[in-house]
Motif scaffolding. Sequence first.
Motif, PDB file in Angstrom:
ATOM      1  N   TRP A  11       0.832  -1.204   0.000  1.00 32.38           N
ATOM      2  CA  TRP A  11       0.000   0.000   0.000  1.00 32.38           C
ATOM      3  C   TRP A  11       0.863   1.249   0.000  1.00 32.38           C
ATOM      4  O   TRP A  11       0.640   2.180  -0.763  1.00 32.38           O
ATOM      5  CB  TRP A  11      -0.939  -0.011   1.207  1.00 32.38           C
ATOM      6  CG  TRP A  11      -1.738   1.246   1.337  1.00 32.38           C
ATOM      7  CD1 TRP A  11      -2.847   1.593   0.627  1.00 32.38           C
ATOM      8  CD2 TRP A  11      -1.489   2.331   2.225  1.00 32.38           C
ATOM      9  NE1 TRP A  11      -3.298   2.826   1.027  1.00 32.38           N
ATOM     10  CE2 TRP A  11      -2.481   3.297   2.008  1.00 32.38           C
ATOM     11  CE3 TRP A  11      -0.515   2.576   3.198  1.00 32.38           C
ATOM     12  CZ2 TRP A  11      -2.538   4.488   2.717  1.00 32.38           C
ATOM     13  CZ3 TRP A  11      -0.572   3.762   3.903  1.00 32.38           C
ATOM     14  CH2 TRP A  11      -1.573   4.702   3.659  1.00 32.38           C
ATOM     15  N   HIS A  14       2.518   1.767  -3.355  1.00 30.75           N
ATOM     16  CA  HIS A  14       1.506   2.213  -4.321  1.00 30.75           C
ATOM     17  C   HIS A  14       1.188   3.700  -4.116  1.00 30.75           C
ATOM     18  O   HIS A  14       1.101   4.459  -5.083  1.00 30.75           O
ATOM     19  CB  HIS A  14       0.241   1.367  -4.182  1.00 30.75           C
ATOM     20  CG  HIS A  14      -0.923   1.911  -4.927  1.00 30.75           C
ATOM     21  ND1 HIS A  14      -1.021   1.847  -6.302  1.00 30.75           N
ATOM     22  CD2 HIS A  14      -2.044   2.552  -4.495  1.00 30.75           C
ATOM     23  CE1 HIS A  14      -2.147   2.425  -6.687  1.00 30.75           C
ATOM     24  NE2 HIS A  14      -2.786   2.857  -5.607  1.00 30.75           N
ATOM     25  N   MET A  15       1.017   4.115  -2.870  1.00 32.72           N
ATOM     26  CA  MET A  15       0.660   5.501  -2.570  1.00 32.72           C
ATOM     27  C   MET A  15       1.771   6.471  -2.947  1.00 32.72           C
ATOM     28  O   MET A  15       1.499   7.596  -3.352  1.00 32.72           O
ATOM     29  CB  MET A  15       0.324   5.660  -1.081  1.00 32.72           C
ATOM     30  CG  MET A  15      -0.957   4.977  -0.676  1.00 32.72           C
ATOM     31  SD  MET A  15      -2.397   5.490  -1.645  1.00 32.72           S
ATOM     32  CE  MET A  15      -2.440   7.221  -1.306  1.00 32.72           C
ATOM     33  N   THR A  17       3.612   6.518  -5.504  1.00 40.65           N
ATOM     34  CA  THR A  17       3.574   6.868  -6.923  1.00 40.65           C
ATOM     35  C   THR A  17       2.177   7.261  -7.404  1.00 40.65           C
ATOM     36  O   THR A  17       2.023   7.675  -8.546  1.00 40.65           O
ATOM     37  CB  THR A  17       4.070   5.683  -7.777  1.00 40.65           C
ATOM     38  OG1 THR A  17       3.244   4.552  -7.517  1.00 40.65           O
ATOM     39  CG2 THR A  17       5.525   5.366  -7.468  1.00 40.65           C
ATOM     40  N   LYS A  18       1.192   7.143  -6.536  1.00 44.04           N
ATOM     41  CA  LYS A  18      -0.197   7.435  -6.917  1.00 44.04           C
ATOM     42  C   LYS A  18      -0.368   8.925  -7.229  1.00 44.04           C
ATOM     43  O   LYS A  18       0.037   9.786  -6.460  1.00 44.04           O
ATOM     44  CB  LYS A  18      -1.130   7.034  -5.777  1.00 44.04           C
ATOM     45  CG  LYS A  18      -2.586   7.252  -6.079  1.00 44.04           C
ATOM     46  CD  LYS A  18      -3.455   6.772  -4.939  1.00 44.04           C
ATOM     47  CE  LYS A  18      -4.903   7.058  -5.272  1.00 44.04           C
ATOM     48  NZ  LYS A  18      -5.815   6.341  -4.439  1.00 44.04           N
ATOM     49  N   ASP A  20      -3.501  10.067  -8.035  1.00 47.18           N
ATOM     50  CA  ASP A  20      -4.916  10.320  -7.817  1.00 47.18           C
ATOM     51  C   ASP A  20      -5.140  10.787  -6.373  1.00 47.18           C
ATOM     52  O   ASP A  20      -5.466   9.989  -5.492  1.00 47.18           O
ATOM     53  CB  ASP A  20      -5.720   9.048  -8.107  1.00 47.18           C
ATOM     54  CG  ASP A  20      -7.210   9.259  -7.990  1.00 47.18           C
ATOM     55  OD1 ASP A  20      -7.661  10.410  -8.100  1.00 47.18           O
ATOM     56  OD2 ASP A  20      -7.928   8.263  -7.779  1.00 47.18           O
ATOM     57  N   TYR A  21      -4.918  12.072  -6.130  1.00 51.01           N
ATOM     58  CA  TYR A  21      -5.135  12.673  -4.820  1.00 51.01           C
ATOM     59  C   TYR A  21      -5.759  14.044  -5.035  1.00 51.01           C
ATOM     60  O   TYR A  21      -5.824  14.546  -6.162  1.00 51.01           O
ATOM     61  CB  TYR A  21      -3.826  12.761  -4.018  1.00 51.01           C
ATOM     62  CG  TYR A  21      -2.765  13.613  -4.671  1.00 51.01           C
ATOM     63  CD1 TYR A  21      -2.676  14.974  -4.390  1.00 51.01           C
ATOM     64  CD2 TYR A  21      -1.856  13.068  -5.567  1.00 51.01           C
ATOM     65  CE1 TYR A  21      -1.705  15.769  -4.997  1.00 51.01           C
ATOM     66  CE2 TYR A  21      -0.882  13.850  -6.166  1.00 51.01           C
ATOM     67  CZ  TYR A  21      -0.815  15.195  -5.882  1.00 51.01           C
ATOM     68  OH  TYR A  21       0.139  15.977  -6.473  1.00 51.01           O
ATOM     69  N   LYS A  81      -0.290  13.610   0.710  1.00 51.49           N
ATOM     70  CA  LYS A  81      -1.281  13.512  -0.361  1.00 51.49           C
ATOM     71  C   LYS A  81      -2.652  13.355   0.286  1.00 51.49           C
ATOM     72  O   LYS A  81      -2.912  12.341   0.942  1.00 51.49           O
ATOM     73  CB  LYS A  81      -1.018  12.295  -1.248  1.00 51.49           C
ATOM     74  CG  LYS A  81       0.223  12.396  -2.094  1.00 51.49           C
ATOM     75  CD  LYS A  81       0.377  11.136  -2.935  1.00 51.49           C
ATOM     76  CE  LYS A  81       1.624  11.188  -3.782  1.00 51.49           C
ATOM     77  NZ  LYS A  81       1.790   9.981  -4.603  1.00 51.49           N
TER      78      LYS A  81
END
Length: 160
Positions: A11, A14-15, A17-18, A20-21, A81
Amino acid sequence: MFSEDDLRLNWFLHMRTKADYLSIELMQAGMAYAIWARNAYVGIWLPEAQGFLISRYKMDPTPFLFVEYHWDTGEPCGTAKPLRALEICPLPLPPEAAYYDEGQNAAVCAWLDALEKCHPPLPGWDSVGQRRQGAARWAQRQEEKRMKRRRVTRRSSERK
């Protein structure tokens, strides 16, 4: 089957590089957000600081208020984020200069910790307890090092 630590690590990676924030333009003053940050997972948006007021555990199992800056402020400071809005903070927020008022800070930290427990980053994860325990372990290791240095100093002074 993955362990809880494996799931948290996946998790976390993943976060990191995410993309979508929630952007900085969407933030609402005084709103608590679920965040992905270095030192907490819930924070209150402070527009003047362009960051989130968090309950941070560092060298002691007692939290203190700290600001994690919005990811959009850029490196190296942007470390948080925002993922989703949670609720407006019902407490008066201390002005930046008053972060050291113990009573007010304790109330804000307790509210933030309770909100993070209600909205953990992953289901079933006691992230607040883990951060608190990590700080307590660090403090214990430091005390053990101090005691060891005292014993060594005492022995060397006895030899003289």
